[in-house]
Motif scaffolding. Structure first.
Motif, PDB file in Angstrom:
ATOM      1  N   GLU A 224       0.827  -1.209   0.000  1.00  0.00           N
ATOM      2  CA  GLU A 224       0.000   0.000   0.000  1.00  0.00           C
ATOM      3  C   GLU A 224       0.861   1.258   0.000  1.00  0.00           C
ATOM      4  O   GLU A 224       0.544   2.253  -0.652  1.00  0.00           O
ATOM      5  N   ARG A 225       1.970   1.196   0.712  1.00  0.00           N
ATOM      6  CA  ARG A 225       2.901   2.340   0.728  1.00  0.00           C
ATOM      7  C   ARG A 225       3.541   2.527  -0.638  1.00  0.00           C
ATOM      8  O   ARG A 225       3.684   3.650  -1.127  1.00  0.00           O
ATOM      9  N   VAL A 226       3.928   1.421  -1.275  1.00  0.00           N
ATOM     10  CA  VAL A 226       4.519   1.477  -2.614  1.00  0.00           C
ATOM     11  C   VAL A 226       3.561   2.094  -3.619  1.00  0.00           C
ATOM     12  O   VAL A 226       3.953   2.894  -4.474  1.00  0.00           O
ATOM     13  N   LEU A 227       2.282   1.748  -3.514  1.00  0.00           N
ATOM     14  CA  LEU A 227       1.286   2.251  -4.464  1.00  0.00           C
ATOM     15  C   LEU A 227       0.909   3.701  -4.207  1.00  0.00           C
ATOM     16  O   LEU A 227       0.496   4.404  -5.133  1.00  0.00           O
ATOM     17  N   THR A 228       1.039   4.157  -2.968  1.00  0.00           N
ATOM     18  CA  THR A 228       0.614   5.529  -2.656  1.00  0.00           C
ATOM     19  C   THR A 228       1.769   6.530  -2.682  1.00  0.00           C
ATOM     20  O   THR A 228       1.712   7.515  -3.421  1.00  0.00           O
ATOM     21  N   ILE A 229       2.811   6.273  -1.897  1.00  0.00           N
ATOM     22  CA  ILE A 229       3.881   7.278  -1.799  1.00  0.00           C
ATOM     23  C   ILE A 229       5.120   6.893  -2.606  1.00  0.00           C
ATOM     24  O   ILE A 229       6.084   7.654  -2.670  1.00  0.00           O
ATOM     25  N   GLY A 230       5.085   5.724  -3.248  1.00  0.00           N
ATOM     26  CA  GLY A 230       6.196   5.343  -4.113  1.00  0.00           C
ATOM     27  C   GLY A 230       7.410   4.858  -3.338  1.00  0.00           C
ATOM     28  O   GLY A 230       7.330   4.607  -2.132  1.00  0.00           O
ATOM     29  N   THR A 231       8.543   4.772  -4.021  1.00  0.00           N
ATOM     30  CA  THR A 231       9.737   4.195  -3.386  1.00  0.00           C
ATOM     31  C   THR A 231      10.981   5.077  -3.506  1.00  0.00           C
ATOM     32  O   THR A 231      12.107   4.575  -3.561  1.00  0.00           O
ATOM     33  N   LEU A 232      10.804   6.384  -3.576  1.00  0.00           N
ATOM     34  CA  LEU A 232      11.974   7.271  -3.508  1.00  0.00           C
ATOM     35  C   LEU A 232      12.571   7.162  -2.102  1.00  0.00           C
ATOM     36  O   LEU A 232      11.834   7.229  -1.108  1.00  0.00           O
TER      37      LEU A 232
END
Length: 396
Positions: free
Chosen positions: A147-155
């Motif tokens: 869910e974190r990957v889909l919302t705030i991405g992975t920078l």
């Protein structure tokens, strides 16, 4: 600090390291230099106004400073950060590489636009090319959260923030970098047109590019829209995925798909993290993340693999076709679903009827992997931790 263990910096050859802003290029390279070169390296950061103004005014001053570092301080590696800010420095670096065979240069950049468009000296093959992407599944390890990957991405500098702080940073990224620096670098005059285009492009991420529709929605000429997409590619903010056809000529005539490099940036452009609440848009983000994840792994592994998507005139589609030597060997479909039925397998089945592929894979949110009608239905963990590596390994 998360280790960027997939990218290989261990070389005595000069190299470019390209990657979008905030992917962690500077941090990763400085960590590498401290571990491997002690104090025998020199760093020039062109984001600092003092360095930028000095060398932009007189690029030859860089050579004089570098020679001092090499001859008097015994420096054996020179790191120039954001080299695209002053393309003329590459002429100086070229001469230094020729004169000092035991010194190598690391040249980072968040945009290839000025280098390509300005006819910059790209060192005539004397420098390798490396790339750095946002954090991958393998680098996140136990910190992975879908869910974190889909919302705030992975920078790297945003992934561990709270949603509120992350959204604030992503909005700043959009305002400061995407809308100001890119506009300045590309010398765009119609700022409003680019702003509108950016939002429309974000809404249509993971889709086949329809220049006519985007032009109409952004109230911008079609030719201008094509130029804007090229700017996003040149500045590493996005990339295209070409359509598959056995004929290379036909491939070039088909419209590609377009993906932004990070989900968080897409949500930042749209100004909201609520997109995943809508199944269709969540599916786009899921597909975009997996395409970017696979692309990063292929580049890091230096595998001679090309990526395409496949779509028939009737609308049957496969999200990703992997090929070697112009021959497809894997058909992969992505579904942001926890339950899979026959309808989800239709695209892969249609493709396999036309092309003989050994690897037919559907990646989804199931808890347990299985085989369904001869197609591997894999959980994210099983695909990313094992199956992907098997597909892109030299033995595949």
């Amino acid at each position: 600090m998360i280790s960027r263990k997939l990218v290989d910096f261990s070389t005595k050859n000069s190299f470019f390291l390209f990657g979008p802003r905030q992917t962690g290029k500077t941090t990763a390279l400085l960590s590498f230099l401290k571990q491997n070169h002690e104090n025998r390296y020199w760093t020039v950061n062109l984001l600092l106004s003092g360095s930028f103004l000095t060398y932009e005014k007189d690029p030859s001053q860089f050579s004089r400073d570098a020679i001092y570092q090499i001859e008097k301080k015994q420096v054996r590696c020179i790191f120039v950060d954001e080299v695209q800010k002053i393309p003329l420095l590459l002429d100086e670096i070229h001469q230094l590489i020729e004169s000092y065979k035991d010194v190598y240069f690391i040249l980072s950049g968040s945009s290839a636009r000025k280098l390509k468009r300005g006819g910059a000296n790209l060192l005539g093959g004397r420098a390798l090319v490396r790339h750095l992407f946002p954090l991958t599944f393998a680098e996140l390890e136990d910190n992975f959260d879908l869910e974190r990957v889909l919302t705030i991405g992975t920078l790297p500098g945003i992934y561990f923030d709270s949603p509120a702080v992350a959204l604030d940073k992503l909005r700043s990224y959009t305002e400061v970098y995407l809308k100001e620096e890119i506009i300045f670098e590309a010398l765009l005059r119609k700022v409003g047109d680019f702003h509108r285009f950016l939002e429309v492009a974000a809404q249509h991420t993971s889709e086949i590019v329809n220049f006519e529709n985007i032009s109409r929605e952004a109230a911008t000429k079609g030719k201008t829209v094509k130029g804007y997409f090229q700017i996003l590619e040149d500045t590493l903010i996005g990339h295209t995925l070409p359509a598959w056809d056995q004929s290379i000529r036909k491939q070039l005539s088909l419209h590609p798909k377009f993906y932004f490099f990070d989900n968080g940036v897409v949500n930042g452009i749209l100004g909201s993290l609520d997109g995943i609440k809508f199944p269709e848009f969540r599916g786009k983000l899921f597909e975009q993340w997996l395409i970017n994840e696979i692309r990063a792994n292929i580049v890091y592994s230096k595998a001679p693999i090309k990526m395409h998507f496949w779509r028939t005139q009737a609308g049957t589609e496969v999200d990703l076709i992997l090929s070697k030597s112009a021959k497809p060997f894997a058909a992969i479909e992505f579904k942001a679903q926890k339950e899979i039925g026959k309808k989800h397998l239709a695209g892969i089945k249609s493709f396999s009827e036309e092309y003989a592929v050994d690897n037919k894979v559907l990646v989804c949110e199931v808890a347990t992997s299985s085989i369904y009608d001869g197609i591997e239905v894999l959980s994210l963990t099983d695909f990313l931790s094992k199956r992907l590596g098997e597909l892109i390994s030299p033995k595949a």
